[in-house]
Design an enzyme around this catalytic site. Structure first.
Site, PDB file in Angstrom:
ATOM      1  CG  ASP A   1      -6.922 -30.690  20.538  1.00 23.06           C
ATOM      2  OD1 ASP A   1      -7.601 -31.588  21.058  1.00 23.06           O
ATOM      3  OD2 ASP A   1      -6.178 -29.932  21.181  1.00 23.06           O
TER       4      ASP A   1
ATOM      5  NE  ARG B   1      -3.000 -29.484  24.542  1.00 24.24           N
ATOM      6  CZ  ARG B   1      -1.937 -30.201  24.869  1.00 24.24           C
ATOM      7  NH1 ARG B   1      -1.415 -30.082  26.053  1.00 24.24           N
ATOM      8  NH2 ARG B   1      -1.388 -31.013  24.003  1.00 24.24           N
TER       9      ARG B   1
HETATM   10  P1  ATP Z   1       0.697 -33.422  22.729  1.00 28.77           P
HETATM   11  O1  ATP Z   1      -0.225 -32.858  21.735  1.00 28.77           O
HETATM   12  O2  ATP Z   1       0.143 -34.562  23.464  1.00 28.77           O
HETATM   13  O3  ATP Z   1       1.314 -32.366  23.606  1.00 28.77           O
HETATM   14  P2  ATP Z   1       3.326 -33.567  21.745  1.00 28.77           P
HETATM   15  O4  ATP Z   1       4.029 -34.362  20.742  1.00 28.77           O
HETATM   16  O5  ATP Z   1       3.339 -32.079  21.531  1.00 28.77           O
HETATM   17  O6  ATP Z   1       1.863 -34.087  21.864  1.00 28.77           O
HETATM   18  P3  ATP Z   1       4.899 -33.119  24.088  1.00 28.77           P
HETATM   19  O7  ATP Z   1       4.961 -33.834  25.384  1.00 28.77           O
HETATM   20  O8  ATP Z   1       4.525 -31.694  24.074  1.00 28.77           O
HETATM   21  O9  ATP Z   1       3.915 -33.939  23.166  1.00 28.77           O
HETATM   22  O10 ATP Z   1       6.296 -33.268  23.340  1.00 28.77           O
HETATM   23  C1  ATP Z   1       6.810 -34.554  23.020  1.00 28.77           C
HETATM   24  C2  ATP Z   1       8.308 -34.576  23.178  1.00 28.77           C
HETATM   25  O11 ATP Z   1       8.909 -33.596  22.335  1.00 28.77           O
HETATM   26  C3  ATP Z   1       8.758 -34.276  24.587  1.00 28.77           C
HETATM   27  O12 ATP Z   1       9.734 -35.208  24.946  1.00 28.77           O
HETATM   28  C4  ATP Z   1       9.293 -32.868  24.500  1.00 28.77           C
HETATM   29  O13 ATP Z   1      10.283 -32.608  25.432  1.00 28.77           O
HETATM   30  C5  ATP Z   1       9.833 -32.816  23.076  1.00 28.77           C
HETATM   31  N1  ATP Z   1       9.888 -31.428  22.611  1.00 28.77           N
HETATM   32  C6  ATP Z   1       8.906 -30.507  22.704  1.00 28.77           C
HETATM   33  N2  ATP Z   1       9.305 -29.325  22.175  1.00 28.77           N
HETATM   34  C7  ATP Z   1      10.574 -29.504  21.748  1.00 28.77           C
HETATM   35  C8  ATP Z   1      11.569 -28.657  21.112  1.00 28.77           C
HETATM   36  N3  ATP Z   1      11.306 -27.385  20.811  1.00 28.77           N
HETATM   37  N4  ATP Z   1      12.773 -29.195  20.820  1.00 28.77           N
HETATM   38  C9  ATP Z   1      13.045 -30.467  21.127  1.00 28.77           C
HETATM   39  N5  ATP Z   1      12.171 -31.312  21.715  1.00 28.77           N
HETATM   40  C10 ATP Z   1      10.956 -30.855  22.030  1.00 28.77           C
HETATM   41 MG    MG Z   2       2.674 -30.666  22.982  1.00 27.12          MG
END
Ligand code: ATP
Ligand code: MG
Length: 456
Positions: A224, A269
């Site tokens: 995004d 998003r």
């Molecule tokens: P996307 O943009 O596709 O959502 P992302 O990296 O944000 O990419 P997520 O699935 O949201 O993907 O998060 C990736 C990983 O990070 C997951 O395993 C999630 O549980 C972990 N995670 C998210 N938030 C936290 C946090 N605050 N502390 C620790 N781990 C986290």
């Molecule tokens: Mg995410």
């Protein structure tokens, strides 16, 4: 020792960075370090080309107060990313690991490949592990890590997806830190979105609390392009390219239909950068809907009335909607659906919602309308990176390696003012970058579509 010539400084100054002799007026943003860097670099390029190829640590990347930040924000001076004269780690004693998390994005494999090649070819790091399926691979339930080889990563920059696999869902930070320590890993490269960087920060802090030295470096992934403190994130250009093709399909369908409407849902998003830039690239869009600018269906200038007039006058219409747009139009509002396993907000399907509401509207008023709905999200996410994204992935991947070997931690690599920059992980996850509804991107969209500035 590193020699900095006056001409080199002048050259860098022209590129928008600051030579040492000028006192910075903004805030210096320091990157966390595991400890002093005392190991002279063995970086292959510097060995051959000389010290000029290394980054002068005094050089800063400067972000003006008005871009890309709101005007109230102070001026910031970020550290330059790139190869350093002094390392914290002896590369020949280093064991690195790479993990990819979250949704797919064009360029993930390019990043994996460039991190691997920079580590092994240019620094002589003997072992690089691939963690399987995101943070799941750092827990007992997950598959074991794989030892990466040139045979494995050689052709992957031409492939979409991620060879390591990905996953979502909360994992235990203590367990992940313990796994890294047990595997003897000294640096972890985390490729992923804000969730991934939050997870990486938690892991990095846990390890430091144990008094252990593991560099945690993030390569931010957001298709995004909604990351703070960056010009552009990898995958975004590819997304525009494919989105542009899909909008052209929608336009062709709309023109062929009797009072045809082409409705395209794109990613976005919290920020409508993909919808906005694809609109500008394509020039066939009549209405663009983004999360930053609320809209109404009813009313004199509401979406339905605008579409009706457009069909009456021109016989066809193309609508582009970002997935996070119009969430307040649903019962219960944006909060109604709660969060997924990773803590991401769940979104109502604005594409299907608009498809139904537009079709119902024309049925109700007794005028024909032939709507074709296209949702290319998964096609876009799994596409191989186009060349501008591939080049960006390569630079980010290699910058991440330089940062880790220099002993920096809890840091992400980005591009600022077109220069390689280092940003503390905490700053990148603090909030998202959005389109300014009064800024040049949105006014260009209004000019190109002809849509009313406020749809209501
Ligand atoms: P996307 O943009 O596709 O959502 P992302 O990296 O944000 O990419 P997520 O699935 O949201 O993907 O998060 C990736 C990983 O990070 C997951 O395993 C999630 O549980 C972990 N995670 C998210 N938030 C936290 C946090 N605050 N502390 C620790 N781990 C986290
Ligand atoms: Mg995410």
């Amino acid at each position: 020792p590193l020699k900095t010539t006056a001409s080199r400084r002048a050259g860098l100054n022209l590129l928008g960075t600051l030579p040492k002799m000028i006192e910075p007026t903004g805030r210096l943003v320091e990157i966390e370090r595991l400890g002093p860097a005392t190991f002279p670099t063995n970086w292959r390029v510097a060995r051959r080309a000389g010290d000029w190829s290394l980054v002068d640590p005094a050089v800063r990347v400067r972000v003006r107060a008005d871009w890309p930040l709101p005007p109230d924000h102070e001026e910031l001076w970020f550290e330059r990313a790139g190869p350093r004269r002094w390392l914290r780690f002896d590369p020949t004693q280093t064991k690195a690991a790479i993990v990819t998390c979250g949704g797919l994005c064009p360029g993930l494999n390019n990043v994996i490949r460039s991190v691997y090649l920079e580590l092994t070819r240019n620094y002589g790091v003997p072992t690089v592990l691939g963690i399987r399926h995101g943070y799941l691979g750092l827990t007992a339930e997950g598959p074991p890590p794989e030892v990466l080889t040139m045979e494995r990563v050689g052709p992957i920059h031409r492939m979409g997806g991620t060879i390591l696999g990905s996953s979502r869902g909360q994992r235990d930070t203590a367990e992940m830190a313990a796994t890294l320590e047990r595997l003897g890993i000294t640096m972890l490269f985390c490729v992923g979105g804000d969730g991934t960087q939050r997870g990486a920060l938690a892991i990095g802090r846990e390890i430091r609390a144990h008094g252990k030295e593991i560099a945690v470096v993030g390569i931010p992934k957001t298709i995004d392009n909604d990351l703070m403190y960056t010009d552009r994130t990898f995958g975004f250009d590819t997304a525009i390219q494919i989105a542009h093709q899909v909008i052209q399909v929608a336009h062709t369908e709309a023109k062929a239909g009797v009072r045809g409407i082409g409705l395209v849902k794109l990613m976005g998003r919290d920020s409508g950068f993909i919808a906005a830039m694809a609109t500008l690239a394509c020039q066939e869009v009549n209405v663009t809907l983004i999360p930053e600018v609320p809209f109404r269906l009813e009313g004199e200038e509401g979406l339905l009335a605008v579409l009706e007039r457009r069909l009456d006058q021109r016989g066809h219409a193309v609508v582009v909607v970002a997935e996070g747009a119009g969430q307040d139009l649903f019962e219960g509002g944006p909060e109604a659906l709660g969060f997924d396993a990773s803590g991401n907000r769940r979104y109502h399907d604005i594409g299907l919602f608009l498809k139904e509401r537009i079709t119902d509207h024309f049925k109700a008023i007794g005028k024909p309308a032939d709507l074709k709905y296209l949702d290319p999200s998964y096609i876009i996410r799994s596409t191989p990176a186009i060349c501008t994204d591939s080049a960006l992935c390569d630079q980010l991947g290699r910058d991440a390696v330089h940062a880790a070997l220099a002993g920096m931690t809890n840091v992400v690599v980005t591009r600022l003012n077109n220069l390689p920059a280092l940003v503390p992980m905490e700053m990148t996850v603090s909030r998202k970058r959005v389109i300014d509804p009064q800024g040049p991107i949105w006014t260009s969209v209004l000019a190109a579509t002809g849509q009313p500035p406020l749809l209501r």
